[in-house]
Motif scaffolding. Sequence first.
Motif, PDB file in Angstrom:
ATOM      1  N   ARG A   1      88.350 -95.034  45.610  1.00  0.00           N
ATOM      2  CA  ARG A   1      88.990 -95.189  46.652  1.00  0.00           C
ATOM      3  C   ARG A   1      88.229 -96.277  47.595  1.00  0.00           C
ATOM      4  O   ARG A   1      87.222 -96.313  47.853  1.00  0.00           O
TER       5      ARG A   1
ATOM      6  N   SER B   1      87.722 -95.541  54.143  1.00  0.00           N
ATOM      7  CA  SER B   1      88.274 -95.708  55.563  1.00  0.00           C
ATOM      8  C   SER B   1      87.495 -94.970  56.565  1.00  0.00           C
ATOM      9  O   SER B   1      86.795 -94.036  56.063  1.00  0.00           O
ATOM     10  N   ILE B   2      87.787 -95.058  58.068  1.00  0.00           N
ATOM     11  CA  ILE B   2      87.316 -94.085  58.696  1.00  0.00           C
ATOM     12  C   ILE B   2      87.646 -92.574  58.529  1.00  0.00           C
ATOM     13  O   ILE B   2      86.787 -91.875  58.558  1.00  0.00           O
ATOM     14  N   ARG B   3      88.731 -92.491  58.436  1.00  0.00           N
ATOM     15  CA  ARG B   3      89.299 -91.121  57.847  1.00  0.00           C
ATOM     16  C   ARG B   3      88.346 -90.514  56.598  1.00  0.00           C
ATOM     17  O   ARG B   3      87.920 -89.446  56.638  1.00  0.00           O
ATOM     18  N   LEU B   4      88.351 -91.096  55.481  1.00  0.00           N
ATOM     19  CA  LEU B   4      87.486 -90.914  54.445  1.00  0.00           C
ATOM     20  C   LEU B   4      86.213 -90.583  54.662  1.00  0.00           C
ATOM     21  O   LEU B   4      85.803 -89.469  54.463  1.00  0.00           O
TER      22      LEU B   4
ATOM     23  N   ALA C   1      84.636 -89.988  57.800  1.00  0.00           N
ATOM     24  CA  ALA C   1      84.553 -88.883  58.621  1.00  0.00           C
ATOM     25  C   ALA C   1      84.664 -87.702  57.885  1.00  0.00           C
ATOM     26  O   ALA C   1      83.575 -86.638  58.216  1.00  0.00           O
TER      27      ALA C   1
ATOM     28  N   VAL D   1      86.264 -84.383  62.973  1.00  0.00           N
ATOM     29  CA  VAL D   1      87.378 -85.147  63.068  1.00  0.00           C
ATOM     30  C   VAL D   1      88.194 -85.417  64.234  1.00  0.00           C
ATOM     31  O   VAL D   1      88.780 -86.209  64.744  1.00  0.00           O
ATOM     32  N   ASP D   2      88.461 -84.090  64.648  1.00  0.00           N
ATOM     33  CA  ASP D   2      89.357 -83.927  65.718  1.00  0.00           C
ATOM     34  C   ASP D   2      88.588 -84.723  66.968  1.00  0.00           C
ATOM     35  O   ASP D   2      89.141 -85.347  67.951  1.00  0.00           O
TER      36      ASP D   2
ATOM     37  N   LEU E   1      86.477 -87.019  66.900  1.00  0.00           N
ATOM     38  CA  LEU E   1      86.250 -88.318  66.677  1.00  0.00           C
ATOM     39  C   LEU E   1      87.431 -89.032  67.237  1.00  0.00           C
ATOM     40  O   LEU E   1      87.611 -90.047  67.922  1.00  0.00           O
ATOM     41  N   SER E   2      88.692 -88.339  66.679  1.00  0.00           N
ATOM     42  CA  SER E   2      90.037 -88.755  67.011  1.00  0.00           C
ATOM     43  C   SER E   2      90.284 -89.117  68.685  1.00  0.00           C
ATOM     44  O   SER E   2      90.846 -89.884  69.084  1.00  0.00           O
TER      45      SER E   2
ATOM     46  N   ASN F   1      87.025-100.380  64.098  1.00  0.00           N
ATOM     47  CA  ASN F   1      88.329-100.311  63.322  1.00  0.00           C
ATOM     48  C   ASN F   1      89.573-100.461  64.163  1.00  0.00           C
ATOM     49  O   ASN F   1      90.542-100.826  63.992  1.00  0.00           O
ATOM     50  N   SER F   2      89.234 -99.779  65.414  1.00  0.00           N
ATOM     51  CA  SER F   2      90.465 -99.565  66.484  1.00  0.00           C
ATOM     52  C   SER F   2      90.666-101.101  67.350  1.00  0.00           C
ATOM     53  O   SER F   2      91.739-101.441  67.798  1.00  0.00           O
TER      54      SER F   2
END
Lengths: 442, 442, 316, 316
Positions: free
Chosen positions: A168, A171-174, A176, A192-193, A195-196, A227-228
């Motif tokens: 894959r 990405s930031i999601r993966l 993190a 993760v929470d 970071l978000s 990324n944002s």
Amino acid sequence: MPSKPNIPSIQLGDYIVIQRQKYTKLQKFGSLDATATLGKEHLELKSLLDQPYGSTFKMCVKESKAGKRGAQRQHTLELVSENELRSIRDVLNISSSGADNRDISDNGEAQALKSEDIEQLREECSESSKIIEKLVENSKTFHTRTEYSQDKYLLKKEKKYFEFVQIRQPSIRLMADIFHRQDAEKIMGIRVDTLSQIISYSGVCGFGSYLLYESGTNGLLPAAMLNSIGAATDATLVHMHPGNVPQKQALLALKLPLEQQQRCISVNLYSVLREFYQGDRKLDVSIATEAADATQTDENSATTSEEQTDAVEPTTKKPKLDESPNLNNRSGPLRWQVENKRASALMHEKFDNLVMAAKEHPTNIVEALLPLVKPSRPIVIFSTCKELLQETYMELKASGKVTNLHVTSNWLRTYQILPNRTHPEVNMSGNSGYLLTGYTLS
Amino acid sequence: MPSKPNIPSIQLGDYIVIQRQKYTKLQKFGSLDATATLGKEHLELKSLLDQPYGSTFKMCVKESKAGKRGAQRQHTLELVSENELRSIRDVLNISSSGADNRDISDNGEAQALKSEDIEQLREECSESSKIIEKLVENSKTFHTRTEYSQDKYLLKKEKKYFEFVQIRQPSIRLMADIFHRQDAEKIMGIRVDTLSQIISYSGVCGFGSYLLYESGTNGLLPAAMLNSIGAATDATLVHMHPGNVPQKQALLALKLPLEQQQRCISVNLYSVLREFYQGDRKLDVSIATEAADATQTDENSATTSEEQTDAVEPTTKKPKLDESPNLNNRSGPLRWQVENKRASALMHEKFDNLVMAAKEHPTNIVEALLPLVKPSRPIVIFSTCKELLQETYMELKASGKVTNLHVTSNWLRTYQILPNRTHPEVNMSGNSGYLLTGYTLS
Amino acid sequence: MSFLKPKTHIEQGDVVILYLSVNSMHAIEAVPTIVNKKGETIVHIFQTPYGSLKVENIIGVEYGSRVELSKGYAHVLQPNPELWTQTLPHRTQIIYTPDISMILHQLEVRPGAVVIESGTGSGSLSHYFLRALKPTGHLHTFDFHEARADQAREEFRRHGLGDFVTVYHRDVCNLGFTNELDGVADAVFLDLPAPDLAVPHAFKALKLSGGRFCSFSPCIEQSQRCIEVLTKLGFNEICSMEVLQQESVIKTRTLPVIDLEFLKAPKEVETNTNEDAKTKEPKELKKYLTSSNPQVLPGHTGFLTFATLPPNIPKA
Amino acid sequence: MSFLKPKTHIEQGDVVILYLSVNSMHAIEAVPTIVNKKGETIVHIFQTPYGSLKVENIIGVEYGSRVELSKGYAHVLQPNPELWTQTLPHRTQIIYTPDISMILHQLEVRPGAVVIESGTGSGSLSHYFLRALKPTGHLHTFDFHEARADQAREEFRRHGLGDFVTVYHRDVCNLGFTNELDGVADAVFLDLPAPDLAVPHAFKALKLSGGRFCSFSPCIEQSQRCIEVLTKLGFNEICSMEVLQQESVIKTRTLPVIDLEFLKAPKEVETNTNEDAKTKEPKELKKYLTSSNPQVLPGHTGFLTFATLPPNIPKA
């Protein structure tokens, strides 16, 4: 409207995420000879080249060597089509289930196959479904277990023998998830929470000029902010760090367009503050102190990453920050000097937020950086230590420079949702860290 | 085996729990003229006499007076049989439900009845089901609401007009709920989960001699411990408190047998420690300091309870602790002196646990009381303030006198479990308080 | 227009957050006059517990400034999705920042993303989607309640976000997200009473190269049914969670520390001088910087169910 | 016999908790010899990471004392249900103190209470019930696994609790709690895969004057079905909850405090003496007494469902 999807393909030099069932790993695909290690399995990566991201590959045993802890297996990877992937349960076609486990005595002798047999089986069969089928055939108790217990058994075995990996795009999601699972300390325990919420509360987006200080998150925080900020926008990020070299692994793994990468200006905290306050002044003794200090901090953060050497690309590697007075640095500006100048210019224009994740006590740092933030802008300070944020909270409250101050933390509860077996997961992460948020006043 | 159940009946002088739907209240049934107030409803209690606990009574309007905030109604109570209680929903027999609420506009004009009409209706109808039926009939939107929304409406109305109350016998469980809901500060914020764990970790049971220090929980903590000690056992409790008079409401409400009540020895902390260390010594100046201090503490705790005057029965009311040197207290031992002697004797034999719930910093108190505990015995220290327990934890750890030290707190999550509408309750209590637990060493 | 990008000064027509205290904030429109119920144009005066504000006076003021009220003062802040979520006119139950942050993260929303949302509701989440995906992405947001859809559309326009969003009045459970949106979305978000009915439509709307899915639902049965359909359609990485934020209440507490040592040794009567008595005071007060939870915490908002549509799943 | 009441010294035959550290505790039997697998009687030596203990030596020792091991030391504690729960031989999944405490509280167990429990399992909860109800109450505990029932019965006897408990080997879902127990119980506790099947039996076993009910189940569907039956049978005060305990890890942390002020003003070169340099050191270390959660917390044990059987419900 949609035709053939436009999926990027795997290229040499990419960071890739290798996924085997729920396990994920970030890996650099640096050369055609590169291998990845998943437990006892070594994977040759060369067949990944030019295949689309998201593809699934079958691990094919090439050779098996006796290692310290059982066999170490070398695998090649073969691209498989989606429909080759079936549920292991369908293959085995298990039907008969016991009603409960009252007649099971767990004496460890339920499996008739010996470990040598299983090892041999493993080299002969390339499909985990075959291996598991044999194990089930030779289990004396499998068919008397409850369906629930059978499932658990199959999942356990499947996990051990599962022969497919998916490749894959990071990405930031993966990332993190990977970083937090592998070693949360390397990213300062930013869950993760949290970071978000750092991203939300900081307001970082495609417009504006943003300021981050972090003392080491494998590049996750600057990467998440960049990324944002997005590609093809005007926003910029000044990324301050306490060491000689910024941690950038996550940033590099994102493979952002160059124009976007260049809008992240990474600078040493001490060095850029000096530049900001004193411009082109002659170097003097206090810089020596500062440089020593910077080195010290960098040593701390260097211990946090075994992949640190990978984290800085040769192409982007900066010369060591060396400001000792005996160095003649009049021979044209070094890259760090250029970055300091760029950052300093943005500092004079002031920023649209302030984000901090410091291993040090945040109070002095926020005091130094707060004057660089415009009024009515969010500040977000992360710390693993609530006691420190309490003090910073009190200082900021007393200062009157920041309003709407809040200290928050989170519970993150994941659920198992399965027919008749729904419940919160039995383990949960204990620490989200703490966020201090507020808005600057003029 | 079971015949007619042996259920105790309501007697004059009892504390009773009045329950109206989910609302519960602790009330003293002190005389036949006694009334209880539930919002705007005043209930005459005399018809409760000699009825079995657990009975349900119907509130029958006797008269209605205009009050500051609408009508104040005086009710008599009539015993009703179990099968008179039906679900309000069955009565109304609602069937037609809208599919969703897309066509509802909430303009506040959905109810055709005016508030005067409703007030009048209320005096005419003694049954809430009749009132609600009328309200539903006159609602323009009720039948277009979803079933969920209808239920919500009915529950809201039912709550307002529900005309039945149940009279229950006070128990630790019921009182812990009432106290915490009404004013958690009066019981130092001790939540049900924390209370239950204080009992567990303290090991209090039908055998042994136990020591409690608490600075004011409406009697809940001594009552819970005495409840666990049980009737017709040998165990004893020394209950130390900082004021002149112990808070005992919950203890009195339990209506324990006299022999059991007498095994709870309530003494002033300063006074009993002096007795313990100095026996019959002459009173001297430092007692004055101590008495002044005790009064001060009592003032603090007195502010925590409006029902405080009820909390101490005339029969058990102690003479004010007054040890000032000018008082001649040689005229026979006072009750508090007898209790001090009894407690002091038990202190010399040492205790089988130590339980503390202090508003003061616990460290000095635990230091003073720890020598009174046998080795290998549990200690449980409650505090609302974690920072204090952290210090006490460090002190105890350094002392080596206590092992297996833990500081814990809890989340208590209640669930709504209804068909297709299952979820955790949307609000939860934020503070369980903190427990420091450990075992004494010799 | 104050939602598009960071700005320094209040312009006429901006929505402005009038910040009185942590628990008292108001979103007001920076216009000198308003039209009252009778249709008359009157001077725009905003009433607060600290007195009134003549709104005209804040036009041109720097964001973050202190403004005087007739009986006190307030601060004017530039609105953003966080502050808007706390001040917006509630037309429905709304989702708050902790859940929203997780939704944005898990849906991987960034500039350029195409996101589908249903329902629009009060537009709390929509504002976050818009901040994250602008200036290069687009939000398609659906509500089955016509008035709400209209209000939201008008609000986005006034906030300077109209270019990045299309608002639809449509019952997506029955009618789907329109054929025009087949295969265009990077991410689909559902907040619907029966999310399972809309999952097949989400499946169609996601790109053939794959995408992310989220459903927010208060009840566990909704998540259970949703997951059943997701599994059937070939979604993977299915994961349900709750995010619960707690605030820490930080304050300095003054607590009594009592001394009991003096009880062990009898004091000699002769030491009873006034000065001595003071030093024997057995109770002192100490200050502690403490942190505690508020009495009531959010115990539940909703279950967040996330899933990935892998690439190249044939859509029949 | 060391579970019956508080005692001061270790007697032969006592179960003793050998406490090595917070994470290392062992329940050992204070007997000088044991019989090994070959059937030979040998000296009872207990091995620990800190060396061996000749168990004979602890007989007669005061509880709470330090005992020497060959390479260190340990403490001997009198067992109680809390310590037993942490050291008992697991025959099944067990319930821990936070849930158990709530169960005892909600079931209003006190001396004299008659309690029915199913299943017995490893006897963790049974020991708590017994502590709370002795010496005047009685526990009836059921398990459908014969060996477990036998082991539990023997264990209660050895622990000095045999007089207060009856252990049954019985499938209560199908066969109920025996007719002898109709209408005798103050409280019924169920920890069964299908609690709903046993609720009608619980209903029969509770006193006509009413009583309390609890079911512990890991999955929400079990609670849902249980509540359905409870409602049908006329139970009230039905309430489901979770209790999750968190430990606070308390330690002194040393944290760097950096100074950035010195960067504002250029230092004069002439001040560069060695002594001066030291006072300019921009980083110091401060100590903080901190508290934090462990990395992993219990996220779920089970749902506790409580209910009241009101008095005088006809049991026909």
